[in-house]
Design a protein around this motif. Sequence first.
Motif, mmCIF file in Angstrom:
data_model
loop_
_atom_site.group_PDB
_atom_site.id
_atom_site.type_symbol
_atom_site.label_atom_id
_atom_site.label_comp_id
_atom_site.label_asym_id
_atom_site.label_seq_id
_atom_site.Cartn_x
_atom_site.Cartn_y
_atom_site.Cartn_z
ATOM 1 N N THR A 1 0.981 -1.444 -0.008
ATOM 2 C CA THR A 1 2.183 -0.614 0.108
ATOM 3 C C THR A 1 2.219 0.385 -1.032
ATOM 4 O OG1 THR A 1 3.425 -2.395 1.167
ATOM 5 C CG2 THR A 1 4.705 -0.588 0.208
ATOM 6 N N HIS B 1 0.951 0.819 3.999
ATOM 7 C CA HIS B 1 2.358 1.064 4.308
ATOM 8 C C HIS B 1 2.929 2.165 3.410
ATOM 9 C CE1 HIS B 1 2.480 -2.710 6.652
ATOM 10 N NE2 HIS B 1 1.784 -3.249 5.670
ATOM 11 N N THR C 1 3.038 3.616 8.594
ATOM 12 C CA THR C 1 2.026 2.568 8.440
ATOM 13 C C THR C 1 0.793 2.881 9.276
ATOM 14 O OG1 THR C 1 3.733 0.892 8.042
ATOM 15 C CG2 THR C 1 1.555 0.101 8.667
#
Length: 438
Positions: free
Chosen positions: A234, A42, A71
């Motif tokens: 992330t 992400h 993403t």
Amino acid sequence: MAYFQVEGGHRLHGEITPQGAKNEALQILCATLLTPRRVVVHNVPRILDVMQLIDLLRAMGVEVEQLADDTYAFCAREIDLDYLLTEDYRRRCARLRGSVMLIGPLLARFGVGYVPKPGGDKIGRRRLDTHFIGFQKLGAKFDFDAAEEFFSVDGKELCGCYMLLDEASVTGTANIVMAAVMARGTTTIYNAACEPYVQQLCRMLNRMGARISGIASNLLTIEGVEALDGTEHTLLPDMIEVGSFIGMAAMTQSELRIKDVSYADLGIIPAQFARMGIRFEQQGDDIYIPQQDHYGIESFIDGSIMTIADAPWPGLTPDLLSIFLVVATQAKGSVLIHQKMFESRLFFVDKLIDMGAQVILCDPHRATVIGHDHRIRLRATRMTSPDIRAGVALLIAAMSAEGRSTIQNIDQIDRGYCNIDGRLNALGARITRCEECG
């Protein structure tokens, strides 16, 4: 070839959110080669270097799926090792500095790795010895074809060992860590880089089943495992963008809020801007910069001129020295900028001197800046972006200058900053992207 026309003198106002970290993205995307399982990433920045690496992974056989604007899912079930010896692979790798970090995961999983001499910024010699010495200590054989400028490593059974890195290289540490996670036995890496992006890589690898301890220190211990699983990850916000926006607000005398900066991961960066006299507030995970007509550089306690120098983390990242230098041109006071790592990164100051900045280039590594204190505005000029960070520094200078400036070779800026013109124009900047004819 695209270029920017920049109309200077416009103040910015509003909010801006930094993109995902470029330097972390390059490491994380290469790490997806370590497993045949699905890895979802992400906050991926849609910048030239990252998009080129994603295209390269596709060409190698990685299944890539875009799940949202920022993403992506990666599944390296089958890799075409023959493709690594093709001219297309060489061409793609040669224009991308981050391609060198493909070798570590390829070596760990497949026992071989190939890469041509990587491209990237033209900022002087950037040696790769640390990477290959580390691979050799793990038991790999290394070869460099000087005529073809092609590196290859071979090591079917890597074995853990103790190693003391000759320099705390971020990419070198990341590459060696990725090679070591599936080596037999225990690997100890001393003088490892410990930047937040290396920490992020190690934590992701642990979620995949690796056994890495000592994260956030310069002493990493890696117990080898047989295989790694998939995961989700992330990316942190890009600390270089955060620093660029702080400097931009000060230079253009603007009020700006930088959103979701992951303040705890910025290290010494905010404190260094404070020593430049730039006022800001941490509000939650945002940085709020009020409009300020003047900012004054501090002196050291004994009264000597302030020196801002790069250093391995937790010292100041070298990627921000170009920003500090240009911001100093409109400060009250003087500062010595000392760029220790790259011998050509300060050569862009000739353009700042053309614009009326008072800068003395002492040698390839040091420049003294005497600030104008906003009493004399920089003059517009025509210039060329030599690398990502100097390109944005010149953009900041042009935004604060009197008149209309032209910045050529903005592909260098696009390599590290996503839609920078559109995002800044939304805050009040006047930047026009143009295409040269012919």
